[in-house]
Design an enzyme around this catalytic site. Structure first.
Site, PDB file in Angstrom:
ATOM      1  CG  HIS A 280      -0.886   1.214  -3.397  1.00  0.00           C
ATOM      2  ND1 HIS A 280      -2.178   1.116  -2.950  1.00  0.00           N
ATOM      3  CD2 HIS A 280      -0.555  -0.024  -3.864  1.00  0.00           C
ATOM      4  CE1 HIS A 280      -2.624  -0.130  -3.131  1.00  0.00           C
ATOM      5  NE2 HIS A 280      -1.650  -0.836  -3.674  1.00  0.00           N
TER       6      HIS A 280
ATOM      7  CG  ASP B 164      -2.264   0.728   0.912  1.00  0.00           C
ATOM      8  OD1 ASP B 164      -2.201   1.746   0.193  1.00  0.00           O
ATOM      9  OD2 ASP B 164      -3.319   0.336   1.417  1.00  0.00           O
TER      10      ASP B 164
END
Ligand SMILES: *[C@@H]1O[C@H](CO)[C@@H](O)[C@H](O)[C@H]1NC(C)=O
Ligand SMILES: *[C@@H]1O[C@H](CO)[C@@H](O)[C@H](O)[C@H]1NC(C)=O
Ligand SMILES: *[C@@H]1O[C@H](CO)[C@@H](O)[C@H](O)[C@H]1NC(C)=O
Ligand SMILES: *[C@@H]1O[C@H](CO)[C@@H](O)[C@H](O)[C@H]1NC(C)=O
Ligand SMILES: *[C@@H]1O[C@H](CO)[C@@H](O)[C@H](O)[C@H]1NC(C)=O
Ligand SMILES: *[C@@H]1O[C@H](CO)[C@@H](O)[C@H](O)[C@H]1NC(C)=O
Ligand SMILES: *[C@@H]1O[C@H](CO)[C@@H](O)[C@H](O)[C@H]1NC(C)=O
Ligand SMILES: *[C@@H]1O[C@H](CO)[C@@H](O)[C@H](O)[C@H]1NC(C)=O
Ligand SMILES: *[C@@H]1O[C@H](CO)[C@@H](O)[C@H](O)[C@H]1NC(C)=O
Ligand SMILES: *[C@@H]1O[C@H](CO)[C@@H](O)[C@H](O)[C@H]1NC(C)=O
Ligand SMILES: *[C@@H]1O[C@H](CO)[C@@H](O)[C@H](O)[C@H]1NC(C)=O
Ligand SMILES: CC(=O)N[C@H]1CO[C@H](CO)[C@@H](O)[C@@H]1O
Length: 414
Positions: free
Chosen positions: A252, A229
Site C-alpha cells: 500500500h 499492506d
C-alpha cells in the site's frame, strides 16, 4: 575471570557460554530439537550475555514462549539460523507482549542500548495459520482489535531502545506487521528481506513491513518487501526518518499515517526522507493519510491534531501503482462531516522529486490525487513523470495552496 576462557554448559546442555573476558561472553544456544520450545533457553542466553556479550543463534529453533530480551547493553546477536514461532494461536494470543498502540502485540520484545543483530538468519512466524484464522474472525485481531483470545503478534519489536542495527534478516509469514519500532531512537535496518505472501484463498492482513511509533532517527534501507499492506508506515510521533533503496512489491506504499484518529491527541510526523524506492503492483507509492476533523471531543474516528512537516519523497519508480502520489486528509471520514469539520492536523512542507513511472489504471487516468480538507501548504513537485496505462494522466488537487509549485496541471476532484 578476566582474560580467562571458560566453557560452561547448563540448561540441559542447551546453552553454552564461552567467556573471553568478563565483558565478552559468547552465549550459543543449542536447539533442543523434536519440536520442543527453545524460547526459555534463548531468553536465558540473553540474560547471561546481556552486557557486552554475543548471543549466537545458529540452529533451527522452535519458539513457543515469549522472547522478552530487555536491559541489553552493547550486545551482538548473531542470528544465522532460523527462529520459527509456533502457530499456536490459543497459546500465543494471551502470552504475546501487548503494547500501547493499536493493541499491537509481539513474539519478541528486543530492548536495550547498543544492539547489533546480524548473520543472515530467518524469522519464520507461520503467518498462514493466523491469516486463515483471521478470515474466520474478521472483527478480531485487526489493528486495534487484538485481544488475549485472538492476537496476531509482530515477529520482531525493537522497543524502548537506542542505537540498534538490524542487518541481514529474512522475515517470512508475519501474522501482522513485520517490524514494530516502538519508543526507540537511532535504529537502523538494512538488508531485510520480507515475505508476507498467502498461499491460501485468504489474504494476509496488516502485513506492514515496518510501523514506526514514538521513535526518532530511524533508518530503513537496502531491503526488499513483498506484502499486502504498507511497505513502511510512519505512525504518530515518527521523526527524523530515512527510508532508501527499497523494492516494495504488492504493498500500500510508503505511508505517513494514518494520523489524527483520536480527538484530543497530538500526532507528529516530521523530517522524513524517502529516496530511491521502486514500488510495484501497489495501491500508492508516496502516501499521506490523515483523518478529518470531528465535532465530538471523544471521537476515535478523526478530530486529532498535530502536524506532518518536512517530508520528502524522491526518486520513486512506480510500476503499476493505483495512485502513485496521494494525500487524503479525510481518511476513513464521512465527507460531509469532513467538509464541515476540516482536519486540524496540518500538512505542510511536503516535496516530491522525480516520482516517475506508470499507474495501474484502476483509478482511470488519475496518477496524482492530493486532497486536503484544511489547506495544505508548501507542497511542491519537480521531475514528476507519471502516466496511466494508455499514456494519459490526470492530477487531482483540492485545498493545496501552492499549485504553482507543482509541475503538473491540477484539476478539481469530480
Ligand atoms: C486494546 O486497546 C484498547 C484501547 O486502547 C484498550 O482499552 C484495551 O485495554 C486494549 N486491550 C488489551 C488486551 O490490551
Ligand atoms: C552503538 O552500539 C554499538 C554496539 O552495537 C557500540 O559499539 C557503539 O559504541 C554504540 N554507539 C553509541 C553512540 O552508543
Ligand atoms: C517502555 O517504556 C515505557 C515508557 O518509558 C515504560 O512505561 C514501559 O514499562 C517500558 N517497557 C518495557 C518492556 O521496558
Ligand atoms: C546500503 O547500500 C548502499 C549501496 O550499496 C551502501 O552504500 C550503504 O552503505 C548501505 N547501507 C547500509 C546501512 O548498510
Ligand atoms: C537504489 O536502490 C537499489 C536497490 O533497491 C540499489 O541497487 C541502487 O544502488 C540504489 N541507487 C542509488 C543511487 O543509491
Ligand atoms: C506526540 O508528541 C507530542 C509532542 O511532544 C505529544 O504532545 C503527544 O502526546 C505525542 N503523541 C503520542 C501519540 O505519543
Ligand atoms: C528535513 O528532514 C530531513 C530528513 O530527516 C533532515 O535531513 C532535514 O534536516 C530536515 N530539515 C529541517 C529544516 O528540519
Ligand atoms: C461520545 O460521547 C457521546 C455522548 O456525549 C456518545 O453518544 C458517543 O457514543 C461517544 N462516542 C464515542 C466514540 O465514545
Ligand atoms: C455522512 O454524514 C451525514 C451527516 O451526518 C449523513 O447524512 C450521511 O448519511 C453520512 N454519510 C455516510 C456515507 O455515512
Ligand atoms: C532528480 O533527478 C535528477 C536527474 O536525474 C537529478 O539530477 C536530481 O538530483 C534528482 N533529484 C533528487 C532530489 O534526487
Ligand atoms: C485513456 O483512458 C481514459 C479512460 O480511462 C479515456 O477517457 C481516454 O480517452 C483514454 N485516452 C487515450 C489517449 O486513449
Ligand atoms: C478550509 C478550506 O479551505 N476548505 C476548502 C477546501 O476545498 C473545497 C473545494 O475546493 C472548498 O469548498 C473548501 O472551502
Amino acid at each position: 575471570m578476566f582474560g580467562a576462557t571458560s566453557l560452561t554448559a547448563f540448561l540441559a546442555l542447551s546453552l553454552s557460554v564461552l567467556t573471553l573476558t568478563s565483558a565478552q561472553k559468547v552465549c550459543q544456544v543449542k536447539a533442543i530439537g523434536g519440536g520442543q520450545d527453545d524460547g526459555p533457553n534463548i531468553n536465558a542466553a540473553f540474560a547471561e550475555c546481556a552486557t557486552g556479550g554475543t548471543v549466537v543463534l545458529d540452529g533451527y529453533y522452535v519458539v513457543d514462549s515469549l522472547l522478552f530480551t530487555t536491559g541489553l547493553t552493547n550486545v551482538n546477536i548473531e542470528l544465522s539460523g532460523t527462529v520459527q514461532y509456533t502457530p499456536d494461536i490459543a497459546k500465543w494470543s494471551p502470552q504475546s507482549y501487548f503494547m500501547t498502540f493499536q493493541n499491537a502485540t509481539t513474539f519478541w520484545f528486543l530492548s536495550g542500548t547498543g544492539i547489533h543483530l546480524y548473520g543472515g538468519g530467518t524469522l519464520d512466524a507461520n503467518g498462514q495459520v493466523w491469516w486463515d484464522a483471521f478470515a474466520l474472525n474478521p472483527n478480531a485481531g485487526t489493528a486495534g482489535g487484538s485481544s488475549r483470545s485472538f492476537a496476531r503478534p509482530v515477529p520482531l519489536t525493537v522497543g524502548n531502545s537506542t542505537n540498534v542495527t538490524i542487518e541481514g534478516l529474512t522475515m517470512i509469514g508475519s501474522p501482522f506487521w513485520n517490524n514494530f519500532v516502538y519508543q526507540s531512537s537511532y535504529v537502523t535496518y538494512t538488508g531485510i528481506n520480507i515475505s508476507s505472501v498467502s498461499y491460501s484463498v485468504n489474504p494476509t492482513s496488516n502485513s506492514d513491513g515496518w510501523d514506526i511509533y514514538r521513535s526518532d532517527h530511524i533508518t530503513i534501507t537496502n531491503s526488499t518487501i513483498n506484502n499486502d499492506d504498507d511497505c513502511v508506515s510512519f505512525k504518530p510521533n515518527s521523526t527524523n526518518i530515512i527510508v532508501s533503496n527499497l523494492h516494495c512489491n504488492g504493498s500500500h506504499g510508503i505511508s505517513v499515517g494514518s494520523l489524527g484518529q483520536y480527538a484530543g491527541e497530538t500526532d507528529i510526523v516530521a523530517n522524513v526522507s524517502v529516496n530511491n524506492v521502486t514500488m510495484r503492483d501497489a495501491q500508492y507509492a508516496a502516501r499521506i493519510k490523515v483523518f478529518g476533523g470531528s465535532p465530538y471531543a471523544n471521537s476515535t474516528a478523526g478530530g486529532g491534531s498535530g502536524y506532518v512537516k518536512n517530508i520528502t519523497f524522491a526518486n520513486m519508480i512506480a510500476q503499476s501503482v493505483d495512485t502513485p502520489i496521494y494525500i487524503n486528509q479525510c481518511y476513513s471520514t464521512n465527507l460531509t462531516i469532513c467538509a464541515e469539520y476540516p482536519s486540524t492536523l496540518s500538512i505542510s512542507d511536503v516535496h516530491y522529486y522525480n516520482i516517475t513511472g506508470t499507474s495501474s489504471g484502476r483509478e482511470g487516468t488519475v496518477v496524482v490525487d492530493l486532497e486536503c480538507s484544511a489547506p495544505c501548504t508548501d507542497i511542491t513537485a519537480v521531475g514528476t513523470s507519471l502516466m496511466s496505462p494508455n499514456g494519459t494522466a490526470t492530477y487531482v488537487c483540492k485545498n493545496i495552496t501552492t499549485v504553482s509549485e507543482l509541475d503538473f496541471n491540477c484539476t478539481a476532484p469530480a
